[in-house]
Write a protein that holds these residues in place. Structure first.
Motif, mmCIF file in Angstrom:
data_model
loop_
_atom_site.group_PDB
_atom_site.id
_atom_site.type_symbol
_atom_site.label_atom_id
_atom_site.label_comp_id
_atom_site.label_asym_id
_atom_site.label_seq_id
_atom_site.Cartn_x
_atom_site.Cartn_y
_atom_site.Cartn_z
ATOM 1 N N UNK A 1 0.496 -0.656 -2.645
ATOM 2 C CA UNK A 1 1.515 -1.596 -2.379
ATOM 3 C C UNK A 1 1.468 -2.533 -1.366
ATOM 4 N N UNK A 2 1.042 -3.849 -1.606
ATOM 5 C CA UNK A 2 0.735 -4.607 -0.367
ATOM 6 C C UNK A 2 1.590 -4.713 0.533
ATOM 7 N N UNK A 3 2.900 -4.802 0.058
ATOM 8 C CA UNK A 3 4.268 -5.178 0.937
ATOM 9 C C UNK A 3 4.879 -3.853 1.615
ATOM 10 N N UNK A 4 4.247 -2.665 1.387
ATOM 11 C CA UNK A 4 4.586 -1.347 1.994
ATOM 12 C C UNK A 4 3.795 -0.993 3.167
ATOM 13 N N UNK A 5 4.281 0.111 3.756
ATOM 14 C CA UNK A 5 3.512 0.698 4.888
ATOM 15 C C UNK A 5 2.728 1.880 4.457
ATOM 16 N N UNK A 6 1.890 2.371 5.477
ATOM 17 C CA UNK A 6 1.047 3.634 5.003
ATOM 18 C C UNK A 6 -0.168 3.056 5.320
ATOM 19 N N UNK A 7 -1.236 4.236 5.415
ATOM 20 C CA UNK A 7 -2.536 4.386 5.689
ATOM 21 C C UNK A 7 -3.193 3.659 4.419
ATOM 22 N N UNK A 8 -3.787 2.651 4.191
ATOM 23 C CA UNK A 8 -4.353 2.185 3.264
ATOM 24 C C UNK A 8 -5.453 3.020 2.707
ATOM 25 N N UNK A 9 -5.659 2.775 1.307
ATOM 26 C CA UNK A 9 -6.878 3.510 0.688
ATOM 27 C C UNK A 9 -8.231 3.334 1.307
ATOM 28 N N UNK A 10 -9.024 4.041 1.198
ATOM 29 C CA UNK A 10 -10.762 3.803 1.670
ATOM 30 C C UNK A 10 -11.102 2.687 0.932
ATOM 31 N N UNK A 11 -11.624 1.691 1.824
ATOM 32 C CA UNK A 11 -12.394 0.768 0.688
ATOM 33 C C UNK A 11 -11.491 -0.562 0.169
#
Length: 244
Positions: free
Chosen positions: A234-244
């Motif tokens: 979800x681009x407008x949300x927080x949290x650590x992004x998925x690898x790659x």
């Protein structure tokens, strides 16, 4: 509404219990809002009715104590004239079938992969959502080909429409899960929302998924150290992004 999907091992009664929220966890957005906007747009007079009640009820949705009343008002505008819960279920199935492509784009592939892996492992998996259960059930069955138990907001006839009777939200979500037979320790819970804090705190391993950016620090303070706070696409949300 269902289509043939993957075959999974039968979950045993003592298998780990895994609970997924639906909106902003498996689905990018608020599925209930998308449904009821569609329902309101079906007729010009429903749109006018929604505009008339918006100044009073729209601000109520922003606050937890009044959220149920605010949401119920717009559900009423979208369902006035329906007499049975079955009428709403049939309308939900029509909505999902007619908007399958748009809905499919909102389902989060990584989230569905995590769901798929839990089911392959033989875990007891359940969706617990604030949306009507038929909505999440229809989306997962028709669009994602996943047949999984769903606990959601109870609806029924009232005031000439079909509206929420019990909102599957906050502490009530835990109560409704237990009433539906999902007893025992929750092994893992996935949710984006601070409203699901009772669920996350009840889980042996809570996982925060796609939180609002301004709630990340809240989760870090409130949940056990090391709790994963992830972004599943979800681009407008927080949290650590998925690898790659």
């Amino acid at each position: 509404m269902s289509l043939a999907g993957p075959r999974y091992p039968q979950a045993k009664a003592d298998a780990p219990l895994v609970v997924f929220d639906f909106d902003h966890t498996l689905y990018d957005g608020d599925s209930g809002s998308h449904l009821f906007v569609w329902m309101i747009r079906r007729a010009w007079w429903r749109r006018v009715l929604a505009l008339l009640i918006a100044p009073v009820f729209a601000p109520m949705i922003a606050f937890l104590p009044t959220r149920r009343a605010g949401i119920s008002a717009f559900v009423w505008a979208g369902t006035i004239g329906l007499k049975r819960r079955r009428d709403l279920d049939e309308l939900i199935d029509r909505y999902v079938a007619g908007n399958a492509d748009a809905i499919r784009r909102r389902l989060l592939p990584h989230a569905l992969d995590v769901l798929h892996r839990h089911r392959e492992a033989g875990d007891r998996v359940v969706i617990a959502t604030g949306a009507p259960p038929e909505l999440a059930r229809a989306i997962l069955a028709f669009v994602a080909h996943e047949d999984v138990p769903v606990v959601g907001t109870e609806v029924g006839p009232r005031f000439g429409a079909v509206i929420a009777r019990r909102h599957c939200h906050h502490a009530m979500k835990m109560r409704m899960l237990r009433e539906a037979g999902f007893a025992g320790e929750i092994a893992i819970a996935y949710s984006d929302s601070s409203a699901d804090l009772p669920l996350l705190q009840a889980a042996r391993r809570p996982v925060v998924v796609n939180p609002k950016p301004d709630r990340v620090e809240f989760f870090r303070r409130t949940l056990p150290p090391g709790t994963p706070i992830l972004n599943w696409g979800c681009p407008d949300r927080g949290g650590e992004p998925l690898p790659g």
